[in-house]
Design an enzyme around this catalytic site. Structure first.
Site, PDB file in Angstrom:
ATOM      1  N   CYS A 120       0.988  -1.354  -0.059  1.00  0.00           N
ATOM      2  CA  CYS A 120       0.129  -0.038   0.002  1.00  0.00           C
ATOM      3  C   CYS A 120       0.835   1.253  -0.007  1.00  0.00           C
ATOM      4  O   CYS A 120       1.792   1.424   0.772  1.00  0.00           O
ATOM      5  CB  CYS A 120      -0.820   0.221   1.134  1.00  0.00           C
ATOM      6  SG  CYS A 120      -1.966   1.408   1.347  1.00  0.00           S
ATOM      7  N   ASP A 157      -3.172  -3.298 -14.170  1.00  0.00           N
ATOM      8  CA  ASP A 157      -3.751  -3.242 -15.405  1.00  0.00           C
ATOM      9  C   ASP A 157      -4.387  -4.194 -16.368  1.00  0.00           C
ATOM     10  O   ASP A 157      -4.490  -4.463 -17.491  1.00  0.00           O
ATOM     11  CB  ASP A 157      -2.329  -2.513 -16.104  1.00  0.00           C
ATOM     12  CG  ASP A 157      -1.796  -1.364 -15.720  1.00  0.00           C
ATOM     13  OD1 ASP A 157      -2.712  -0.836 -14.931  1.00  0.00           O
ATOM     14  OD2 ASP A 157      -0.800  -1.084 -16.058  1.00  0.00           O
TER      15      ASP A 157
END
Ligand SMILES: Cc1cc2nc3c(=O)[nH]c(=O)nc-3n(C[C@H](O)[C@H](O)[C@H](O)COP(=O)(O)O)c2cc1C
Length: 322
Positions: free
Chosen positions: A95, A198
Site C-alpha cells: 500500500c 492493468d
C-alpha cells in the site's frame, strides 16, 4: 488454497466490501480478499474494527488482508482474524497511501526485506493452520526494484502464495504495470504467483496468463461497476466466445440491487452515500453518463436511486427506438 488458473477480486479499500465481494463471486470471481485492515486497529479495538473484515459464506474462498509493521501486533491481529474462519490471511506490503507509509507499513516495508521476513514468519507460525499469503510491489522506486529479494524472504518465512503489483511506491498508480516482473517472479517462485495490475479489459486477463505464466490473475479497477468482468474473462481464458457486456437494463437492475444490499448492511442513509461511487461506475460509458453521474452523486435515498436509474432507462429506450 488452490490458485491455479483463478480470476480473483483484488483487495480494494473503500470499495470491495462484503456486498461487492458477494456480487463479484456470484458473477465468476474465484477468490475474494478483504479490504486491508490495520493490525494495530484490530488489536486495539476488535469489537469496533472487526466489521471491516467480516464476510458471508458466499464470498469464500476469502482472505483477510492485514497491514502493520510490528511482528507481534501482526501476529496478534492474524490470530483474531483467523477466529473469523477465513480461508487465508494476506499480508499487505504494497500500500502506497501516505497515511500507511508514514507508519512504516504497506510498501514502506519493501525497504526492509528482513522485517518483511520476520513479520511473515511470525504470522505463519501463529495463523492457526491457515495459509498465509502476501502482496508486494516492485520496490520503493526505480533504483530499488527489490521484489525478488523481498519475495525470497517471504518464501523462507513459509508463505503459501505471493501477489505482485509491479509498480513502485514512487509510481503509485501511474505508468504501466510491468508484467515482465511477474514473469520473472513466477520463473523463480516455489509458491503460486498472482499477477496484479492493468487487467482493465476481460482480454487482458488471458494476456496476463499468457505473458507471465502466473497462477492467478487479480482484477481491481476493471471490476468497478463491472462485476460481469469475471464471467467474460473466464470465457476468454477457457477459449470460449466473450459473452459481451451486459445490456443497460441488466446493469441498472444489479446497480439497484447492489444499493439495496448496501443499505441493508449499513442502513439507508450511510448505505446510499457509500453507493454513490459504485453507481457512477455502473453508469460509466453510457450515453449521457456525466449528467446521470452528477445526479447519482447527490442521491440520499434508495427511492431516489431507483427513480434516477428508471428515468435514465426510459430515456435510453426512447433514443434507441425513436
Ligand atoms: C480504490 C483502491 C483500493 C485499493 N485497496 C487495496 C488494499 O486494500 N490492499 C491492497 O493490497 N491493494 C489495494 N489496492 C491495489 C489493488 O489491489 C491492485 O493491486 C491495483 O489496483 C492494480 O490492479 P488493477 O490495475 O487491476 O486495479 C487498491 C486499489 C484501488 C484502486
Amino acid at each position: 488454497m488452490d490458485f491455479k488458473g483463478k480470476l480473483v477480486l483484488a483487495p480494494l479499500a473503500g470499495v470491495a466490501d462484503s456486498v461487492f465481494r458477494g456480487i463479484c463471486r456470484s458473477l465468476g470471481a474465484d477468490i475474494t480478499w478483504s479490504e486491508m485492515a490495520s493490525a494495530e486497529g484490530l488489536v486495539r479495538d476488535w469489537s469496533r474494527n472487526a466489521g471491516l473484515i467480516g464476510f458471508t459464506a458466499e464470498e469464500r474462498p476469502y482472505g483477510i488482508q492485514l497491514f502493520g509493521s510490528d511482528p507481534e501486533t501482526m501476529a496478534a491481529a492474524a490470530r483474531l482474524a483467523a477466529s473469523l474462519g477465513p480461508d487465508f490471511i494476506d499480508l499487505n506490503f504494497g500500500c502506497p497511501v501516505p497515511k500507511v507509509v508514514r507508519r512504516n507499513s504497506g510498501v514502506a516495508l519493501m525497504r526492509d526485506p528482513g522485517l518483511v521476513g520476520r513479520i511473515a514468519a511470525v504470522v505463519v507460525a501463529t495463523a492457526c493452520d491457515l495459509p498465509v499469503t502476501a502482496k508486494i510491489r516492485s520496490g520503493w522506486d526505480d533504483s530499488h526494484l527489490n521484489y525478488l529479494e523481498v519475495a525470497d524472504e517471504l518464501f523462507r518465512a513459509g508463505i503459501s502464495a505471493v501477489t505482485l503489483h509491479p509498480r513502485t511506491r514512487a509510481q503509485g498508480f501511474s505508468g504501466a504495470s510491468d508484467w515482465s516482473q511477474i514473469a520473472r517472479l513466477k520463473s523463480l517462485s516455489p509458491v503460486p504467483v498472482i499477477g496484479s495490475g492493468d487487467v482493465c479489459e476481460p482480454q487482458d486477463a488471458l494476456a496476463m496468463f499468457e505473458a507471465t505464466g502466473c497462477d492467478a490473475v487479480m482484477v481491481g479497477r476493471g471490476a468497478l461497476g463491472n462485476p460481469w468482468f469475471f464471467a467474460r474473462a473466464r470465457a476468454l481464458v477457457d477459449g470460449l466466445p466473450d459473452p459481451g457486456p451486459p445490456a443497460v437494463e441488466e446493469r441498472f437492475s444489479l446497480a439497484a440491487e447492489h444499493a439495496r444490499m448496501t443499505a441493508g448492511l449499513r442502513g439507508e442513509a450511510r448505505g446510499v452515500v457509500a453507493m454513490r461511487k459504485h453507481l457512477g461506475w455502473y453508469a460509466r460509458g453510457l450515453p449521457g453518463a456525466p449528467a446521470l453521474r452528477r445526479e447519482l452523486f447527490s442521491c440520499t435515498s434508495l427511492a431516489e436511486v431507483d427513480r434516477l436509474l428508471q428515468d435514465y432507462q426510459r430515456g435510453y429506450q426512447c433514443t434507441r427506438t425513436g
